[in-house]
Design an enzyme around this catalytic site. Structure first.
Site, PDB file in Angstrom:
ATOM      1  N   ASN A 207       0.847  -1.195   0.000  1.00 35.00           N
ATOM      2  CA  ASN A 207       0.000   0.000   0.000  1.00 35.00           C
ATOM      3  C   ASN A 207       0.884   1.246   0.000  1.00 35.00           C
ATOM      4  O   ASN A 207       2.108   1.146  -0.014  1.00 35.00           O
ATOM      5  CB  ASN A 207      -0.941  -0.018   1.200  1.00 35.00           C
ATOM      6  CG  ASN A 207      -0.183  -0.091   2.504  1.00 35.00           C
ATOM      7  OD1 ASN A 207       0.577   0.802   2.845  1.00 35.00           O
ATOM      8  ND2 ASN A 207      -0.353  -1.190   3.223  1.00 35.00           N
ATOM      9  N   ASP A 276      -4.376  -6.148   5.302  1.00 39.22           N
ATOM     10  CA  ASP A 276      -5.408  -6.969   5.939  1.00 39.22           C
ATOM     11  C   ASP A 276      -5.411  -8.393   5.381  1.00 39.22           C
ATOM     12  O   ASP A 276      -5.823  -9.316   6.050  1.00 39.22           O
ATOM     13  CB  ASP A 276      -6.789  -6.330   5.727  1.00 39.22           C
ATOM     14  CG  ASP A 276      -6.911  -5.041   6.527  1.00 39.22           C
ATOM     15  OD1 ASP A 276      -6.401  -5.020   7.669  1.00 39.22           O
ATOM     16  OD2 ASP A 276      -7.470  -4.058   6.020  1.00 39.22           O
ATOM     17  N   PHE A 324      -3.606   3.487  14.804  1.00 35.61           N
ATOM     18  CA  PHE A 324      -3.933   4.501  13.794  1.00 35.61           C
ATOM     19  C   PHE A 324      -5.122   4.013  12.986  1.00 35.61           C
ATOM     20  O   PHE A 324      -5.296   2.809  12.805  1.00 35.61           O
ATOM     21  CB  PHE A 324      -2.739   4.748  12.863  1.00 35.61           C
ATOM     22  CG  PHE A 324      -1.801   5.802  13.380  1.00 35.61           C
ATOM     23  CD1 PHE A 324      -1.045   5.579  14.514  1.00 35.61           C
ATOM     24  CD2 PHE A 324      -1.694   7.027  12.727  1.00 35.61           C
ATOM     25  CE1 PHE A 324      -0.198   6.557  15.011  1.00 35.61           C
ATOM     26  CE2 PHE A 324      -0.844   8.008  13.207  1.00 35.61           C
ATOM     27  CZ  PHE A 324      -0.094   7.776  14.350  1.00 35.61           C
TER      28      PHE A 324
HETATM   29  O1  C5P Z   1      -8.194  -2.316  10.985  1.00 33.97           O
HETATM   30  P1  C5P Z   1      -7.329  -1.236  10.449  1.00 33.97           P
HETATM   31  O2  C5P Z   1      -6.263  -1.729   9.529  1.00 33.97           O
HETATM   32  O3  C5P Z   1      -8.026  -0.078   9.848  1.00 33.97           O
HETATM   33  O4  C5P Z   1      -6.623  -0.659  11.767  1.00 33.97           O
HETATM   34  C1  C5P Z   1      -5.535   0.158  11.737  1.00 33.97           C
HETATM   35  C2  C5P Z   1      -4.694  -0.046  12.974  1.00 33.97           C
HETATM   36  O5  C5P Z   1      -4.564  -1.418  13.270  1.00 33.97           O
HETATM   37  C3  C5P Z   1      -3.277   0.465  12.785  1.00 33.97           C
HETATM   38  O6  C5P Z   1      -2.804   0.887  14.043  1.00 33.97           O
HETATM   39  C4  C5P Z   1      -2.562  -0.779  12.283  1.00 33.97           C
HETATM   40  O7  C5P Z   1      -1.169  -0.720  12.551  1.00 33.97           O
HETATM   41  C5  C5P Z   1      -3.250  -1.887  13.062  1.00 33.97           C
HETATM   42  N1  C5P Z   1      -3.348  -3.156  12.347  1.00 33.97           N
HETATM   43  C6  C5P Z   1      -2.689  -4.265  12.830  1.00 33.97           C
HETATM   44  N2  C5P Z   1      -2.801  -5.483  12.194  1.00 33.97           N
HETATM   45  C7  C5P Z   1      -3.560  -5.612  11.096  1.00 33.97           C
HETATM   46  C8  C5P Z   1      -4.246  -4.495  10.578  1.00 33.97           C
HETATM   47  C9  C5P Z   1      -4.112  -3.293  11.232  1.00 33.97           C
HETATM   48  O8  C5P Z   1      -1.998  -4.148  13.853  1.00 33.97           O
HETATM   49  N3  C5P Z   1      -3.633  -6.782  10.497  1.00 33.97           N
END
Ligand code: C5P
Length: 410
Positions: A207, A276, A324
């Site tokens: 990304n 994700d 974040f």
């Molecule tokens: O769920 P989302 O990706 O929007 O959430 C963002 C936050 O969750 C960020 O702090 C990111 O570093 C963390 N995150 C994570 N593991 C994932 C996805 C997001 O720690 N697989």
């Protein structure tokens, strides 16, 4: 307050007319301040005014027959605990980035072992020029601190980023640079940049996260005296001074590193843009299109990556964990849901639909979203300033916990 030795160096921009206010604020705070100017700066600000404010001679020539024997540029460089360059023109930033020393100010900057804080001021196009961007990146990587520049109307008639930070903000940034090591003894884990999920040995899914926000947080935590581990996805950014960096590629690698490092940490800030999903099976070698049916597309099966933040929060203990949320619509409700779902102490909500915030820019527009639904909207700030505000909040939260006065917004 303890008096510190601060050299305020001015270069030749119109904003130099504000230099006496910077000097006055530092003198009033009880510091021992001296000034040096480039020859160009003397056209915008009177050395006599600065001399009166500091009660010390103001140097502006590299070799001054009347002064060199007493305070040559090397002893000035050795004397200072902090050098504040305000305004710092594009030219001075370029010279500092490349080690040129053809006037008093740049010679002192090259010779000093002191911390350096620069307050850039220039036309927006000069600030955004790739040469300046590279120089700024290089200087940040070397631990040079930046106050501003701010966005607004510029003396040249343009509107944009390039205004020198306000004198009182520069003085406050100087205090911070010299400041008490407010995070001494704390171990901080910061994640930054996007992850890279392999499709085969050549291709990957990733990304647009540059990693700048997380790098600024790591650098700021280190300046505050913390022991900092920065778990970084692929990014060309240089490691901030005083930070231990662990490079990872995929979300699974990031998870291993973060869970391991978090065990002994008190503060965790997850600024990384973790993918994700990842390809269900990474192919060894390179997928060849000749091996696929000629007129059909290709279907890539993806599986979910673990949510590292949620996992961390599940065994958070008394750690402070910050996440974040980068969103392009419905920012605050999405961040509030995320905070509740993941169970962290604070979410920094980041509107990535704006051109001046989020991916690959130096500025950011964020809101702090607290448990209980409270939202604190910050103005457009440099990522460095966002990092500083965030660490202020984290420190306040720790202080509140130590005092046993509960959780929630600080
Ligand atoms: O769920 P989302 O990706 O929007 O959430 C963002 C936050 O969750 C960020 O702090 C990111 O570093 C963390 N995150 C994570 N593991 C994932 C996805 C997001 O720690 N697989």
């Amino acid at each position: 307050m303890e008096a510190r030795r601060i050299l305020v160096a001015g270069s030749g921009g119109i904003a130099a007319y504000k230099l006496p206010e910077v000097v006055r604020a530092l003198v009033q705070a009880g510091h021992d301040v001296r000034c040096a100017l480039t020859p160009e700066a003397t056209r915008f600000v009177s050395p006599l005014v600065l001399q009166a404010l500091t009660q010390s001679p103001v140097r502006h020539a590299l070799f001054d027959p009347s002064e060199e024997s007493q305070i040559d540029h090397i002893s000035l460089a050795d004397w200072a605990e902090l050098v504040v360059v305000a305004p710092a023109t594009a030219n001075v930033l370029a010279k500092l980035a490349h080690g040129l020393a053809d006037d008093l100010v740049t010679a002192v900057l090259l010779a000093t072992r002191a911390r350096i804080l620069v307050a850039p001021a220039m036309n927006v196009n000069m600030w955004e020029h790739p040469a300046t961007r590279e120089n700024v990146e290089r200087l940040r990587g070397r631990g040079v601190a930046f106050a501003g520049p701010e966005a607004g109307e510029l003396a040249c008639g343009w509107v944009g980023q390039g205004r020198m930070a306000e004198p009182l903000d520069i003085a406050a940034a100087a205090e911070l640079e010299l400041g008490a090591e407010s995070l001494a003894g704390a171990r901080v884990v910061v994640t930054a940049a996007g992850t890279r999920e392999a499709i085969d040995d050549v291709r990957s899914l990733t990304n647009r996260s540059s990693g700048r926000m997380g790098f600024e947080i790591a650098g700021e935590a280190a300046r505050r005296g913390a022991e900092v581990v920065l778990v970084a996805g692929p990014t060309p950014l240089s490691t901030p001074a005083g930070v231990e960096r662990l490079d990872v590629e995929s979300a699974l690698e990031m998870r291993d590193a973060v869970l391991r490092e978090a065990e002994t940490a008190q503060i965790i800030v997850k600024a990384a843009a973790v993918a994700d999903f990842r390809p269900a099976a990474a192919v060894h070698g390179k997928i060849k299109k000749e091996n696929l049916a000629p007129d059909t597309g290709m279907t890539l099966e993806l599986v979910r990556n673990p949510d590292i933040l949620a996992e961390l929060c599940a065994s958070k203990g008394d750690r402070v964990v910050v996440g974040f949320a980068a969103e392009s619509e419905e920012l605050i409700p999405a961040a509030q849901r995320k905070l509740a779902r993941k169970g962290c102490d604070l979410i920094v909500a980041n509107d990535v639909s704006r051109a001046d915030a989020g991916f690959d820019v130096d500025t950011n527009a964020v809101s702090f979203v607290w448990p209980g639904g409270e939202v604190e909207e910050l103005p457009l700030l440099s990522k460095r300033d966002v990092a500083s505000r965030l660490l202020d909040r984290i420190e306040a939260l720790r202080a509140k916990r130590r005092a046993g006065s509960g959780e929630g917004r600080v």
